[in-house]
Design a protein around this motif. Structure first.
Motif: not given
Ligand code: AMP
Length: 196
Positions: A115, A119, A122-123, A172
């Motif tokens: 990943v 990302e 953000t997660r 993803v």
């Protein structure tokens, strides 16, 4: 069968490991969950681990290795486990390999969830608002990514060097789709899902 779910913080290791473990019919052994349970129960290990976890660091190898070793001694682990978040350092990997060699066993395969960093950020920040983990902060994540690159990424190279089967999976996308990618990679490798 001993298998590892491997990936950076926020890669979905925990989510995917719990699903894949059910499909394979083996226990999901998550080092981070076990440590959080020690913290919640305010044990000696929990008290030692909490400040380190909150700062995004790694709990000392010997403590984590002992915790996992006693977990592997439980009767439900006799047919194998899916390890998540362990080993996180090369010394932990060497300790695991020695533990398994003493039982005539070895790590059968590694799933590496891939990943991109943006990302992950953000997660993790999203998870901070839903799960309330005390290490899910921007600073905590930054530190955990540094530790991941420095101490944990070499674990994958250790198993690559040992000739262990490694399934690199794009982490993803839709959660179900990622689980299917993993199951497909494993079935290509001859790992059978539980049919019942
Ligand atoms: P996780 O739930 O896997 O993200 O783990 C949360 C935190 O627990 C990590 O940031 C570490 O502080 C600690 N931790 C989990 N697994 C290990 C391990 N194998 N070795 C050392 N510390 C660990």
């Amino acid at each position: 069968m001993i298998a590892l779910m491997f990936g950076p913080p926020g890669s979905g290791k925990g989510t995917q490991a719990s699903r894949v473990a059910v499909r394979l019919g083996i226990p999901h052994v998550a080092a981070g969950d076990m440590l959080r349970s020690e913290v919640a129960r305010d044990t000696a290990l929990g008290r030692e681990a909490k400040p380190i976890m909150d700062a995004g660091g790694l709990v000392p190898d010997d403590l984590v290795v002992r915790m996992i070793e006693s977990r592997l001694d439980q009767p439900d682990a006799a047919n194998g486990v899916l390890l998540d978040g362990f080993p996180r350092t090369v010394p932990q990997a060497l300790a695991l390999d020695a533990m398994l060699a003493a039982r005539n066993d070895r790590v059968a395969w590694v799933v590496s969830l891939e990943v991109p960093d943006d990302e992950l950020k953000t997660r993790i920040l999203k998870r901070a608002t839903t799960e309330g983990r005390s290490d899910d902060t921007a600073e905590g994540l930054a530190q955990r990514l540094i530790v991941y690159r420095q101490d944990t990424a070499p674990v994958l190279e250790h198993y690559r060097g040992a000739g262990t089967r490694i399934a690199a999976i794009n982490g993803v996308g839709d959660i179900d789709a990622i689980t299917e990618r993993i199951m497909q990679a494993l079935s290509h490798d001859g790992v059978a899902a539980r049919t019942a």
